[in-house]
Design an enzyme around this catalytic site. Sequence first.
Site: not given
Length: 307
Positions: A12, A183, A231, A259
């Site tokens: 279930k 950034r 990474q 982004h």
Amino acid sequence: MPTILGQNQYGKAENRVVKIVRDGDTHHIKDLNVSVALSGDMDDVHYSGSNANVLPTDTTKNTVFAFAKEHGIESAEQFGIHLARHFVSSQEPIHRARIRIEEYSWERIATSDGNSKFIGADEVKHSFVRKGQETRVSQITYDGDSWEVISGLKDLTVMNSTNSEFWGYVKDRYTTLKEAYDRILATDVSARWRYNWTSDEQRMPNWEKSYEQARKHMLHAFAETYSLSLQQTLYQMGSRIINSRSEIDEIRFSLPNNHHFLVDLEPFGLKNDNEVYFAADRPYGLIEATVLRDGVEPKIPVDMTNL
């Protein structure tokens, strides 16, 4: 016979159970979504329709709710261990149980000053708001002999508004992306880590503390890494957890790169000094990797979609 039966399981799925512990006027909530999958000696039910070895899925649902009362919910992992052990040990045809759990966190609602308390209450301790951060997840598998516990989280959104760069990458005729030396780095963390607790003979981890500490080290690594790539940040997050938590041997991440692009404001006579961004939800870069303790074989599936 032209066909044979392959891997099979039943149970279930998505049993929503909410357990409230009433400690006087102070209440505590555990809110779980529990899915049970059982496998074993199930050839006959597939070949002939005989249900002689079948524990009804409705029974597995009832067991989830009964165990919430009988055993309480100390942690998602501990609750899953109780369930998996029960199904394998109580049903001879069942050889393997897999319990998947999502946990939804709640926090207390902070109330206003004493002058606005209702009906004379000194302090409100039973009102909560759902946390909007992440969903805690766990998968407990038991075959009657050994355990595998994989825990983690999903939908944990994090952002660094600086200390992130991306440059020096391969460029070909289709490359238009400009190199970035300052950034935004943002992602929605999905992570699963595997415990090295596999036997009742071992000391069981403190599941609640382990989760809290793994999450803490993950966030600290994200915040403290000067990132030249997502990474690199991923590896630092995994390494920090492995090096800090001896009970964890393996962790796998799936990190979408959310982004944020600088908006060109020059047409309006304005200079955009890393202040105004367009947040693009798709397409997105998807960075995935496993970090392991040295000498350990990977066991977490590469594709975590159904984990």
